[in-house]
Design a protein around this motif. Structure first.
Motif, PDB file in Angstrom:
ATOM      1  N   TYR A  79     114.092  87.399 102.612  1.00 36.11           N
ATOM      2  CA  TYR A  79     114.103  87.585 101.169  1.00 36.11           C
ATOM      3  C   TYR A  79     114.608  86.318 100.483  1.00 36.11           C
ATOM      4  N   LEU A  80     114.200  86.168  99.233  1.00 34.98           N
ATOM      5  CA  LEU A  80     114.749  85.105  98.403  1.00 34.98           C
ATOM      6  C   LEU A  80     115.062  85.715  97.047  1.00 34.98           C
ATOM      7  N   GLN A  81     116.344  85.899  96.783  1.00 35.67           N
ATOM      8  CA  GLN A  81     116.784  86.374  95.479  1.00 35.67           C
ATOM      9  C   GLN A  81     116.946  85.176  94.568  1.00 35.67           C
ATOM     10  N   MET A  82     116.205  85.168  93.480  1.00 32.30           N
ATOM     11  CA  MET A  82     116.213  84.034  92.562  1.00 32.30           C
ATOM     12  C   MET A  82     116.762  84.490  91.217  1.00 32.30           C
ATOM     13  N   ASN A  83     117.887  83.927  90.831  1.00 33.61           N
ATOM     14  CA  ASN A  83     118.531  84.249  89.553  1.00 33.61           C
ATOM     15  C   ASN A  83     118.561  83.010  88.663  1.00 33.61           C
ATOM     16  N   SER A  84     118.807  83.241  87.390  1.00 36.62           N
ATOM     17  CA  SER A  84     118.902  82.144  86.413  1.00 36.62           C
ATOM     18  C   SER A  84     117.710  81.207  86.540  1.00 36.62           C
ATOM     19  N   LEU A  85     116.534  81.767  86.574  1.00 36.17           N
ATOM     20  CA  LEU A  85     115.330  80.971  86.790  1.00 36.17           C
ATOM     21  C   LEU A  85     115.082  80.022  85.629  1.00 36.17           C
ATOM     22  N   LYS A  86     114.552  78.857  85.978  1.00 33.97           N
ATOM     23  CA  LYS A  86     114.253  77.797  85.019  1.00 33.97           C
ATOM     24  C   LYS A  86     112.761  77.488  85.064  1.00 33.97           C
ATOM     25  N   PRO A  87     112.218  76.924  83.998  1.00 33.70           N
ATOM     26  CA  PRO A  87     110.798  76.549  84.025  1.00 33.70           C
ATOM     27  C   PRO A  87     110.453  75.628  85.191  1.00 33.70           C
ATOM     28  N   GLU A  88     111.379  74.800  85.599  1.00 38.90           N
ATOM     29  CA  GLU A  88     111.103  73.879  86.716  1.00 38.90           C
ATOM     30  C   GLU A  88     111.067  74.577  88.063  1.00 38.90           C
ATOM     31  N   ASP A  89     111.379  75.877  88.095  1.00 42.46           N
ATOM     32  CA  ASP A  89     111.223  76.646  89.326  1.00 42.46           C
ATOM     33  C   ASP A  89     109.793  77.144  89.499  1.00 42.46           C
ATOM     34  N   THR A  90     108.966  76.935  88.500  1.00 43.71           N
ATOM     35  CA  THR A  90     107.574  77.361  88.574  1.00 43.71           C
ATOM     36  C   THR A  90     106.852  76.656  89.716  1.00 43.71           C
ATOM     37  N   ALA A  91     106.262  77.442  90.601  1.00 42.32           N
ATOM     38  CA  ALA A  91     105.594  76.894  91.776  1.00 42.32           C
ATOM     39  C   ALA A  91     104.977  78.039  92.573  1.00 42.32           C
ATOM     40  N   VAL A  92     104.189  77.663  93.567  1.00 43.45           N
ATOM     41  CA  VAL A  92     103.776  78.628  94.586  1.00 43.45           C
ATOM     42  C   VAL A  92     104.833  78.590  95.681  1.00 43.45           C
ATOM     43  N   TYR A  93     105.348  79.740  96.018  1.00 41.69           N
ATOM     44  CA  TYR A  93     106.399  79.856  97.026  1.00 41.69           C
ATOM     45  C   TYR A  93     105.782  80.336  98.343  1.00 41.69           C
ATOM     46  N   PHE A  94     106.090  79.602  99.403  1.00 40.45           N
ATOM     47  CA  PHE A  94     105.539  79.878 100.719  1.00 40.45           C
ATOM     48  C   PHE A  94     106.646  80.283 101.683  1.00 40.45           C
ATOM     49  N   CYS A  95     106.332  81.248 102.515  1.00 45.06           N
ATOM     50  CA  CYS A  95     107.214  81.663 103.587  1.00 45.06           C
ATOM     51  C   CYS A  95     106.837  80.916 104.863  1.00 45.06           C
ATOM     52  N   ASN A  96     107.846  80.537 105.623  1.00 45.92           N
ATOM     53  CA  ASN A  96     107.635  79.828 106.882  1.00 45.92           C
ATOM     54  C   ASN A  96     108.534  80.441 107.949  1.00 45.92           C
ATOM     55  N   ALA A  97     108.012  80.578 109.145  1.00 52.61           N
ATOM     56  CA  ALA A  97     108.815  81.119 110.239  1.00 52.61           C
ATOM     57  C   ALA A  97     108.431  80.460 111.548  1.00 52.61           C
ATOM     58  N   ASP A  98     109.435  80.235 112.381  1.00 50.79           N
ATOM     59  CA  ASP A  98     109.209  79.770 113.746  1.00 50.79           C
ATOM     60  C   ASP A  98     109.335  80.976 114.663  1.00 50.79           C
ATOM     61  N   ALA A  99     108.244  81.332 115.324  1.00 52.35           N
ATOM     62  CA  ALA A  99     108.208  82.562 116.104  1.00 52.35           C
ATOM     63  C   ALA A  99     107.746  82.309 117.527  1.00 52.35           C
ATOM     64  N   TRP A 100     108.276  83.126 118.438  1.00 55.53           N
ATOM     65  CA  TRP A 100     107.854  83.132 119.836  1.00 55.53           C
ATOM     66  C   TRP A 100     106.978  84.361 120.043  1.00 55.53           C
ATOM     67  N   ILE A 101     105.776  84.116 120.552  1.00 52.08           N
ATOM     68  CA  ILE A 101     104.842  85.234 120.714  1.00 52.08           C
ATOM     69  C   ILE A 101     104.582  85.559 122.173  1.00 52.08           C
ATOM     70  N   GLY A 102     105.335  84.891 123.059  1.00 56.73           N
ATOM     71  CA  GLY A 102     105.170  85.194 124.476  1.00 56.73           C
ATOM     72  C   GLY A 102     105.023  83.931 125.288  1.00 56.73           C
ATOM     73  N   GLY A 103     105.015  84.117 126.597  1.00 56.74           N
ATOM     74  CA  GLY A 103     104.891  82.978 127.474  1.00 56.74           C
ATOM     75  C   GLY A 103     106.246  82.410 127.860  1.00 56.74           C
ATOM     76  N   TRP A 104     106.241  81.670 128.933  1.00 58.23           N
ATOM     77  CA  TRP A 104     107.480  81.054 129.427  1.00 58.23           C
ATOM     78  C   TRP A 104     107.165  79.663 129.954  1.00 58.23           C
ATOM     79  N   PRO A 105     107.994  78.664 129.632  1.00 58.26           N
ATOM     80  CA  PRO A 105     109.214  78.763 128.852  1.00 58.26           C
ATOM     81  C   PRO A 105     108.932  79.121 127.396  1.00 58.26           C
ATOM     82  N   ARG A 106     109.936  79.616 126.736  1.00 60.19           N
ATOM     83  CA  ARG A 106     109.753  80.028 125.351  1.00 60.19           C
ATOM     84  C   ARG A 106     109.401  78.833 124.483  1.00 60.19           C
ATOM     85  N   ARG A 107     108.432  79.061 123.613  1.00 59.95           N
ATOM     86  CA  ARG A 107     108.062  78.032 122.652  1.00 59.95           C
ATOM     87  C   ARG A 107     107.913  78.695 121.290  1.00 59.95           C
TER      88      ARG A 107
END
Length: 122
Positions: A79-107
């Motif tokens: 989650y991203l709780q955004m308070n006191s928002l300003k016009p300069e916060d205007t943007a497209v916000y993207f989520c990013n995650a580093d995930a392990w989906i299987g296999g060894w060694p873990r990557r």
């Protein structure tokens, strides 16, 4: 293999608040890093906030004290709780995650969501 779906964006007046959510689904065995980035028109994508496995938080200077990142490990959600928002916060916000989906060694591979638009305007 891993899908990240953001929600919660929209139009808000200056000083208002929004809460973004990002759910990771698919073959997710472990996530060790989740973050929010944003990209405004004509600008490069920038890191807004991140949370590392174990609870280490990091924020861009421009959002410190206004934004809060949190994570529900059981639901693979950030989650991203955004308070006191300003016009300069205007943007497209993207989520990013580093995930392990299987296999060894873990990557851990990096995955991105499609983005959600946040517009701060009166």
């Amino acid at each position: 293999q891993v899908q990240l779906v953001e929600s919660g964006g929209g139009l808000v007046q200056p000083g208002g608040s929004l809460r973004l959510s990002c759910v990771a689904s698919g073959r997710v065995l472990s996530i060790n890093f989740m973050a929010w980035y944003r990209q405004a028109p004509g600008k490069e994508r920038e890191l807004v906030a991140s949370i590392i496995d174990g609870g280490v938080l990091n924020y861009a200077d421009s959002v410190k004290g206004r934004f809060t990142i949190s994570r529900d490990n059981a639901e693979n959600t950030v989650y991203l709780q955004m308070n006191s928002l300003k016009p300069e916060d205007t943007a497209v916000y993207f989520c990013n995650a580093d995930a392990w989906i299987g296999g060894w060694p873990r990557r851990f591979d990096s995955y991105w969501g499609q983005g959600t638009q946040v517009t701060v305007s009166s």
